[in-house]
Write a protein that holds these residues in place. Structure first.
Motif, PDB file in Angstrom:
ATOM      1  N   GLY A   1       5.527  20.990  -3.057  1.00 51.63           N
ATOM      2  CA  GLY A   1       6.381  20.823  -1.898  1.00 51.63           C
ATOM      3  C   GLY A   1       5.388  20.111  -0.805  1.00 51.63           C
ATOM      4  N   ILE A   2       4.322  20.366  -0.686  1.00 56.59           N
ATOM      5  CA  ILE A   2       3.544  20.054   0.345  1.00 56.59           C
ATOM      6  C   ILE A   2       3.386  18.451   0.345  1.00 56.59           C
ATOM      7  CG2 ILE A   2       1.293  19.759   1.176  1.00 56.59           C
ATOM      8  CD1 ILE A   2       0.929  22.868   1.010  1.00 56.59           C
ATOM      9  N   ILE A   3       3.213  18.063  -1.221  1.00 55.80           N
ATOM     10  CA  ILE A   3       2.934  16.710  -1.406  1.00 55.80           C
ATOM     11  C   ILE A   3       4.302  16.105  -1.488  1.00 55.80           C
ATOM     12  CG2 ILE A   3       2.407  15.037  -3.413  1.00 55.80           C
ATOM     13  CD1 ILE A   3       0.487  17.271  -4.516  1.00 55.80           C
ATOM     14  N   GLN A   4       5.311  16.558  -1.753  1.00 57.93           N
ATOM     15  CA  GLN A   4       6.674  15.772  -1.475  1.00 57.93           C
ATOM     16  C   GLN A   4       6.968  15.671   0.093  1.00 57.93           C
ATOM     17  OE1 GLN A   4       8.840  16.990  -5.576  1.00 57.93           O
ATOM     18  NE2 GLN A   4       9.895  17.399  -3.707  1.00 57.93           N
ATOM     19  N   MET A   5       6.674  16.592   0.906  1.00 57.42           N
ATOM     20  CA  MET A   5       6.646  16.500   2.157  1.00 57.42           C
ATOM     21  C   MET A   5       6.001  15.349   2.712  1.00 57.42           C
ATOM     22  SD  MET A   5       7.215  20.305   3.969  1.00 57.42           S
ATOM     23  CE  MET A   5       6.273  21.342   2.931  1.00 57.42           C
ATOM     24  N   VAL A   6       4.535  15.128   2.435  1.00 54.11           N
ATOM     25  CA  VAL A   6       3.709  14.195   2.623  1.00 54.11           C
ATOM     26  C   VAL A   6       4.515  12.656   2.349  1.00 54.11           C
ATOM     27  CG1 VAL A   6       1.600  13.142   2.290  1.00 54.11           C
ATOM     28  CG2 VAL A   6       1.550  15.479   2.705  1.00 54.11           C
ATOM     29  N   MET A   7       4.876  12.760   1.163  1.00 50.43           N
ATOM     30  CA  MET A   7       5.448  11.500   0.612  1.00 50.43           C
ATOM     31  C   MET A   7       6.748  11.244   1.598  1.00 50.43           C
ATOM     32  SD  MET A   7       5.593  11.920  -3.456  1.00 50.43           S
ATOM     33  CE  MET A   7       6.312  10.446  -3.824  1.00 50.43           C
ATOM     34  N   VAL A   8       7.424  11.938   1.877  1.00 49.03           N
ATOM     35  CA  VAL A   8       8.631  11.823   2.889  1.00 49.03           C
ATOM     36  C   VAL A   8       8.147  11.253   4.170  1.00 49.03           C
ATOM     37  CG1 VAL A   8      10.753  12.415   3.804  1.00 49.03           C
ATOM     38  CG2 VAL A   8      10.424  13.098   1.439  1.00 49.03           C
ATOM     39  N   ALA A   9       7.071  12.244   4.926  1.00 53.36           N
ATOM     40  CA  ALA A   9       6.660  11.764   6.131  1.00 53.36           C
ATOM     41  C   ALA A   9       6.168  10.355   6.192  1.00 53.36           C
ATOM     42  CB  ALA A   9       5.672  12.911   6.549  1.00 53.36           C
TER      43      ALA A   9
ATOM     44  N   TRP B   1       0.858  -1.261   0.050  1.00 49.43           N
ATOM     45  CA  TRP B   1      -0.028   0.074  -0.057  1.00 49.43           C
ATOM     46  C   TRP B   1       0.736   1.269  -0.019  1.00 49.43           C
ATOM     47  CZ3 TRP B   1       0.843   2.947   4.124  1.00 49.43           C
ATOM     48  CH2 TRP B   1       1.286   2.353   5.299  1.00 49.43           C
ATOM     49  N   PHE B   2       2.069   1.343   0.654  1.00 47.07           N
ATOM     50  CA  PHE B   2       3.236   2.313   0.678  1.00 47.07           C
ATOM     51  C   PHE B   2       3.469   2.652  -0.996  1.00 47.07           C
ATOM     52  CE2 PHE B   2       7.215   3.640   0.004  1.00 47.07           C
ATOM     53  CZ  PHE B   2       7.410   4.728   0.829  1.00 47.07           C
ATOM     54  N   TRP B   3       3.611   1.660  -1.499  1.00 43.11           N
ATOM     55  CA  TRP B   3       4.019   1.797  -3.017  1.00 43.11           C
ATOM     56  C   TRP B   3       2.987   2.304  -3.701  1.00 43.11           C
ATOM     57  CZ3 TRP B   3       8.899   2.258  -3.987  1.00 43.11           C
ATOM     58  CH2 TRP B   3       9.873   1.593  -2.795  1.00 43.11           C
ATOM     59  N   LEU B   4       1.810   1.590  -3.510  1.00 41.69           N
ATOM     60  CA  LEU B   4       0.403   2.295  -4.217  1.00 41.69           C
ATOM     61  C   LEU B   4       0.309   3.789  -4.082  1.00 41.69           C
ATOM     62  CD1 LEU B   4      -1.915   1.565  -5.986  1.00 41.69           C
ATOM     63  CD2 LEU B   4      -3.135   1.010  -3.962  1.00 41.69           C
ATOM     64  N   ILE B   5       0.283   4.083  -2.721  1.00 46.14           N
ATOM     65  CA  ILE B   5       0.057   5.600  -2.487  1.00 46.14           C
ATOM     66  C   ILE B   5       1.276   6.515  -2.854  1.00 46.14           C
ATOM     67  CG2 ILE B   5       0.036   7.265  -0.631  1.00 46.14           C
ATOM     68  CD1 ILE B   5      -1.426   4.902   1.058  1.00 46.14           C
ATOM     69  N   GLN B   6       2.375   6.154  -2.938  1.00 48.06           N
ATOM     70  CA  GLN B   6       3.536   6.810  -3.574  1.00 48.06           C
ATOM     71  C   GLN B   6       3.445   6.910  -5.138  1.00 48.06           C
ATOM     72  OE1 GLN B   6       4.841   8.572  -1.497  1.00 48.06           O
ATOM     73  NE2 GLN B   6       5.610   7.512   0.340  1.00 48.06           N
ATOM     74  N   SER B   7       3.203   5.910  -5.553  1.00 49.01           N
ATOM     75  CA  SER B   7       2.848   5.997  -7.214  1.00 49.01           C
ATOM     76  C   SER B   7       1.870   6.928  -7.515  1.00 49.01           C
ATOM     77  CB  SER B   7       2.613   4.476  -7.681  1.00 49.01           C
ATOM     78  OG  SER B   7       3.725   3.606  -7.510  1.00 49.01           O
ATOM     79  N   LEU B   8       0.812   6.747  -6.621  1.00 50.33           N
ATOM     80  CA  LEU B   8      -0.249   7.730  -7.023  1.00 50.33           C
ATOM     81  C   LEU B   8       0.150   9.330  -6.883  1.00 50.33           C
ATOM     82  CD1 LEU B   8      -3.426   5.669  -5.281  1.00 50.33           C
ATOM     83  CD2 LEU B   8      -2.916   6.148  -7.915  1.00 50.33           C
ATOM     84  N   PHE B   9       0.982   9.520  -5.698  1.00 44.65           N
ATOM     85  CA  PHE B   9       1.477  10.796  -5.632  1.00 44.65           C
ATOM     86  C   PHE B   9       2.404  11.110  -6.899  1.00 44.65           C
ATOM     87  CE2 PHE B   9       1.033  10.654  -1.020  1.00 44.65           C
ATOM     88  CZ  PHE B   9      -0.163  11.406  -0.715  1.00 44.65           C
ATOM     89  N   VAL B  10       3.106  10.322  -7.377  1.00 42.53           N
ATOM     90  CA  VAL B  10       4.016  10.763  -8.486  1.00 42.53           C
ATOM     91  C   VAL B  10       3.043  11.053  -9.582  1.00 42.53           C
ATOM     92  CG1 VAL B  10       5.418   9.690 -10.295  1.00 42.53           C
ATOM     93  CG2 VAL B  10       5.788   9.278  -7.781  1.00 42.53           C
ATOM     94  N   ILE B  11       2.066  10.127  -9.837  1.00 39.54           N
ATOM     95  CA  ILE B  11       1.123  10.483 -11.241  1.00 39.54           C
ATOM     96  C   ILE B  11       0.457  12.088 -10.726  1.00 39.54           C
ATOM     97  CG2 ILE B  11      -0.934  10.122 -12.185  1.00 39.54           C
ATOM     98  CD1 ILE B  11      -0.164   6.952 -11.690  1.00 39.54           C
ATOM     99  N   LEU B  12      -0.045  12.129  -9.515  1.00 41.87           N
ATOM    100  CA  LEU B  12      -0.710  13.441  -9.219  1.00 41.87           C
ATOM    101  C   LEU B  12       0.455  14.749  -9.341  1.00 41.87           C
ATOM    102  CD1 LEU B  12      -2.845  15.182  -7.639  1.00 41.87           C
ATOM    103  CD2 LEU B  12      -1.630  14.552  -5.489  1.00 41.87           C
ATOM    104  N   LEU B  13       1.673  14.484  -8.977  1.00 47.09           N
ATOM    105  CA  LEU B  13       2.739  15.480  -9.124  1.00 47.09           C
ATOM    106  C   LEU B  13       3.012  15.957 -10.491  1.00 47.09           C
ATOM    107  CD1 LEU B  13       5.039  14.663  -6.008  1.00 47.09           C
ATOM    108  CD2 LEU B  13       3.923  16.915  -6.635  1.00 47.09           C
ATOM    109  N   PHE B  14       3.074  14.887 -11.378  1.00 45.73           N
ATOM    110  CA  PHE B  14       3.117  15.292 -12.540  1.00 45.73           C
ATOM    111  C   PHE B  14       2.125  15.895 -13.326  1.00 45.73           C
ATOM    112  CE2 PHE B  14       6.627  11.784 -12.987  1.00 45.73           C
ATOM    113  CZ  PHE B  14       7.405  12.592 -13.445  1.00 45.73           C
ATOM    114  N   GLY B  15       0.900  15.871 -12.854  1.00 45.53           N
ATOM    115  CA  GLY B  15      -0.282  16.303 -13.418  1.00 45.53           C
ATOM    116  C   GLY B  15      -0.503  17.709 -12.860  1.00 45.53           C
ATOM    117  N   ALA B  16      -0.098  17.755 -11.613  1.00 46.79           N
ATOM    118  CA  ALA B  16      -0.129  19.098 -10.876  1.00 46.79           C
ATOM    119  C   ALA B  16       0.575  20.005 -11.395  1.00 46.79           C
ATOM    120  CB  ALA B  16      -0.028  18.940  -9.509  1.00 46.79           C
TER     121      ALA B  16
END
Length: 159
Positions: free
Chosen positions: A145-153, A50-65
């Motif tokens: 920046g906020i999304i990346q902080m969430v990813m690292v946290a 689930w960690f990899w799934l959430i992080q992969s979704l964040f990656v997709i979100l960041l490219f789109g954002a």
């Protein structure tokens, strides 16, 4: 080996955050790369599916954002596709021509020049498009920046 692993993980995270303001660096890929380095040096089993799934979704979100924030800023201030393309080119070229300040000046001038050259916009309208590109860039940096902080946290929470 453990120290080398942590140094590399933290270095990748740092490069990821530097990439927020230096668009040549694919910021989110360095954050994700830090997770992969952790798995290689330590143990992938500590990072559940689930960690990899959430992080992969964040990656997709960041490219789109990233794309949407710039487009929104230019469009919101009355710019056209030419202004958006000029802004993008200015964002890529600006930091090389004018170190540090080029990060903001590049997209601003790129949008203005593109609007004037392609659309024959009035100088006032072209400047509005340039301002929109800077607003879009700053919004994008803040959001990413906020999304990346969430990813690292989340990473540190899981391990």
């Amino acid at each position: 080996m453990e120290i080398i692993g942590w140094v590399l993980v933290l270095l990748f995270f740092a490069i990821g955050f530097i990439g927020l303001v230096y668009p040549i660096i694919p910021a989110v890929l360095f954050i994700f790369g830090g997770f992969l380095i952790y798995g290689l040096f330590f143990d992938f089993s500590e990072l559940p599916w689930w960690f990899w799934l959430i992080q992969s979704l964040f990656v997709i979100l960041l490219f789109g954002a990233d794309m949407l924030a710039n487009a929104f800023g230019v469009k919101k201030f009355g710019g056209s596709k030419a202004g958006l393309w000029g802004s993008t080119l200015g964002l890529l070229i600006g930091p090389f021509v004018i170190p540090i300040a080029g990060i903001l000046i590049g997209p601003f001038l790129g949008a203005i020049l593109a609007e004037l050259a392609v659309n024959r916009s009035t100088p006032k309208q072209a400047v509005k498009s340039g301002v929109g590109s800077v607003v879009g860039f700053i919004t994008s940096v803040f959001t990413k920046g906020i999304i990346q902080m969430v990813m690292v946290a989340l990473f540190f929470f899981v391990i």
